[in-house]
Design an enzyme around this catalytic site. Structure first.
Site, PDB file in Angstrom:
ATOM      1  N   LYS A  41       0.849  -1.186   0.000  1.00  0.00           N
ATOM      2  CA  LYS A  41       0.000   0.000   0.000  1.00  0.00           C
ATOM      3  C   LYS A  41       0.894   1.248   0.000  1.00  0.00           C
ATOM      4  CE  LYS A  41      -1.837   2.732   3.086  1.00  0.00           C
ATOM      5  NZ  LYS A  41      -1.939   3.995   2.313  1.00  0.00           N
ATOM      6  N   CYS A  79      12.708  12.038   7.713  1.00  0.00           N
ATOM      7  CA  CYS A  79      12.694  11.694   9.132  1.00  0.00           C
ATOM      8  C   CYS A  79      14.076  11.807   9.744  1.00  0.00           C
ATOM      9  CB  CYS A  79      12.124  10.293   9.345  1.00  0.00           C
ATOM     10  SG  CYS A  79      12.964   8.999   8.432  1.00  0.00           S
ATOM     11  N   GLU A 116       9.045   2.216  11.503  1.00  0.00           N
ATOM     12  CA  GLU A 116       9.963   3.350  11.386  1.00  0.00           C
ATOM     13  C   GLU A 116       9.110   4.604  11.462  1.00  0.00           C
ATOM     14  OE1 GLU A 116      13.081   3.589  11.549  1.00  0.00           O
ATOM     15  OE2 GLU A 116      13.585   1.459  11.423  1.00  0.00           O
ATOM     16  N   GLN A 146       0.467  19.758   4.665  1.00  0.00           N
ATOM     17  CA  GLN A 146       1.805  19.827   5.251  1.00  0.00           C
ATOM     18  C   GLN A 146       2.291  21.272   5.342  1.00  0.00           C
ATOM     19  OE1 GLN A 146       3.686  17.223   6.596  1.00  0.00           O
ATOM     20  NE2 GLN A 146       4.926  18.934   7.316  1.00  0.00           N
ATOM     21  N   GLY A 201       2.009   4.577  14.032  1.00  0.00           N
ATOM     22  CA  GLY A 201       2.852   3.444  14.401  1.00  0.00           C
ATOM     23  C   GLY A 201       2.402   2.777  15.691  1.00  0.00           C
ATOM     24  N   GLN A 226       2.099   8.381  15.871  1.00  0.00           N
ATOM     25  CA  GLN A 226       0.734   8.074  16.291  1.00  0.00           C
ATOM     26  C   GLN A 226       0.191   6.847  15.564  1.00  0.00           C
ATOM     27  OE1 GLN A 226       1.877  10.994  15.282  1.00  0.00           O
ATOM     28  NE2 GLN A 226       1.579  12.441  16.986  1.00  0.00           N
ATOM     29  N   GLU A 259       8.247  16.800  15.915  1.00  0.00           N
ATOM     30  CA  GLU A 259       8.669  16.715  14.523  1.00  0.00           C
ATOM     31  C   GLU A 259       7.777  17.591  13.654  1.00  0.00           C
ATOM     32  OE1 GLU A 259      10.262  13.285  11.557  1.00  0.00           O
ATOM     33  OE2 GLU A 259       8.329  12.892  12.498  1.00  0.00           O
ATOM     34  N   GLY A 274       6.035   5.758   8.899  1.00  0.00           N
ATOM     35  CA  GLY A 274       5.102   6.869   8.972  1.00  0.00           C
ATOM     36  C   GLY A 274       5.163   7.546  10.323  1.00  0.00           C
ATOM     37  N   SER A 275       4.042   8.070  10.777  1.00  0.00           N
ATOM     38  CA  SER A 275       4.013   8.867  12.000  1.00  0.00           C
ATOM     39  C   SER A 275       4.043   7.998  13.250  1.00  0.00           C
ATOM     40  CB  SER A 275       2.755   9.734  12.026  1.00  0.00           C
ATOM     41  OG  SER A 275       1.601   8.939  12.226  1.00  0.00           O
TER      42      SER A 275
END
Length: 482
Positions: free
Chosen positions: A173, A284, A250, A331, A231, A229, A383, A226-227
């Site tokens: 995905k 990141c 990650e 963003q 994760g 939250q 971040e 990804g983020s």
């Protein structure tokens, strides 16, 4: 009218239940493409196809896997300019950066082609007389892959290549915001000779496609970038699923770059600007905290501001551009919110932070440099994921190291110094997974492990030979010759 690009399930290109439009952030009037969106039922079909293909692929020869991965690598590298242009157009990183990312994807597939031939086990004697012990690695099964928008071909490559290398089957995905590079990679993979069902592409939302991967009992493992939250939600879902899923996360970073008084100023400035602002700061591993000791602080700040003023912020496809647009309006809004937060917290906006207008409508932001920040401010702890960095003043190396480690994250870190003593001490004592000396924090070779500590990563490392820890499971077998 442009054709809607389809999903790939069970060896066939199939229509979706909706459409995702891919918009060029350098020119929001430009639609890069339209992509079919998968629903829950189609995602379940992709999982079923991957499950059906697993027995044969898991038993395929190392040569068959080498041939497929090598073929994928060769096509990616042969088309790196074309694919790099697509990547720059849809994500907004500059054309040289886009081409470089595509080349890295090709190199990753080449590396894992070789790894397919190098996977061997161990054989030894048991502590019990007359018994042999064998240790072998086997694929885990169907792997669901959820990848981010900021590296739309390299990160999929470093998940898909090892999964296929070690005999797993894949449901991929890509980020819904930038499906073009993932779709192009999928097309290349379909021409590699792998059997139907071994690789499947499903474009769609995390709430539908991602959730289906998490909920489905036939998905053995999830690899996510990804983020933080998201994760955490994935980790919880994998632990609570029946059977439990293996998972690899990650997530975020708030990476420090320490600049000591003895640093070469020119080197330190280039390292800081590259690490903090190139790729529009949307990495990141970006150096978003610049921790600078008192003796060099003022000269460093002045030199960074001068360097930022010399950079070109414009259309990612234009020659000579250093920084492209922010990826989308959402963003950009987040970046602007944090710039205001920094000002409200009392940090000084020493350079930039303004919206820019260019020839075409796009999400252009002047890189922002804060000074007089401290490590308790939100701009120094959370971040931002944009071209925003904060300078934090430190009295000496010891205080700089303490500030460097005072974060919930632990992905990458760096130090600029000409002192072997401080460089060696920092490498040993920095609480991060990757440490750079006189180099940007953003930049890791494709053949070495990638990952961090604390809230940045969970599970086995990605890339290099360490990838086998996630994509294989170890079997211990005994034999009594009789």
């Amino acid at each position: 009218m442009t054709a809607i690009l389809k999903n790939f399930i069970g060896g066939e290109w199939v229509d979706g239940s909706g459409v995702t439009r891919n918009i060029n952030p350098s020119n929001t009037n430009d639609v890069v493409g339209e992509y079919a969106k998968a629903d829950k039922a189609q995602t379940e079909k992709a999982i079923a196809a991957a499950k059906a293909a697993f027995p044969a692929w898991s038993q395929s020869t190392p040569q068959a896997r080498f041939d497929a991965l090598n073929k994928i690598s060769l096509e990616i590298l042969a088309r790196k300019e074309e694919l790099g242009r697509l990547l720059a157009r849809e994500e907004g990183k500059t054309l040289p950066e886009g081409i470089g990312e595509v080349a890295r994807a090709g190199q990753i597939f080449a590396f894992f082609a070789g790894e397919a031939l190098r996977l061997i086990g161990e054989k030894g004697a048991s502590v019990r007389p007359g018994l042999d012990v064998e240790l072998t690695r086997e694929p885990v099964g169907v792997v669901g892959m959820i990848t981010p928008w900021n590296f739309p071909i390299a990160i999929p490559a470093w998940k898909i290549a090892p999964a296929l290398c070690y005999g797993n089957t894949v449901v991929f995905k890509p980020a819904e915001l930038v499906p073009g590079s993932g779709h192009a990679l999928a097309e290349i993979i379909t021409r590699s000779g792998i059997p139907a069902g071994v690789f499947n592409l499903v474009v769609g939302s995390g709430s539908v496609v991602g959730q289906t991967l998490l909920d489905h009992p036939d998905v053995a493992a999830i690899s996510f970038t990804g983020s933080v939250q998201t994760g955490r939600k994935i980790a919880q879902a994998c632990v609570l699923s029946n059977p439990m899923k293996k998972f690899q996360l990650e997530m975020g970073g708030k990476n420090p770059l320490v600049v000591l008084d003895d640093a070469d100023l020119k080197t330190a400035v280039e390292v800081a600007v590259n690490g903090a602002y190139f790729s529009t700061g949307q990495r990141c591993t970006a150096s978003s905290r610049l921790i600078v000791t008192e003796g060099i602080h003022d000269r460093f700040v002045a030199a960074v501001a001068e360097r930022l003023n010399s950079l070109s912020v414009d259309d990612a496809l234009k020659a000579g551009v250093h920084i492209g647009p922010v990826v989308d309006q959402s963003q950009l809004d987040q970046d602007l919110r944090y710039i205001k937060i920094g000002q409200d917290e009392g940090a000084k906006l020493a350079f930039g932070g303004e919206l820019l207008k260019r020839e075409n409508p796009g999400h252009y932001l002047q890189p922002a440099l804060f000074t007089e920040a401290n490590n308790n401010m939100r701009i120094a702890r959370e971040e931002i994921f944009g071209p925003v960095a904060a300078v934090i003043r430190a009295k000496n190396y010891e205080e700089a190291l303490a500030i460097s480690n005072d974060t919930e994250f632990g992905l990458a870190s760096g130090i600029c110094t000409t002192s072997l003593k401080y460089a060696s001490h920092y490498k040993r004592n920095s609480e991060s997974g990757m440490v750079m000396v006189n180099l940007p924090t953003a930049g890791v070779d494709y053949h070495v492990p990638f990952g961090g500590r604390k809230g940045s990563s969970y599970g086995a490392r990605e890339q290099g030979s360490y990838a086998r820890e996630f994509y294989t499971t170890v079997k211990t077998a005994y034999t009594f010759p009789g």
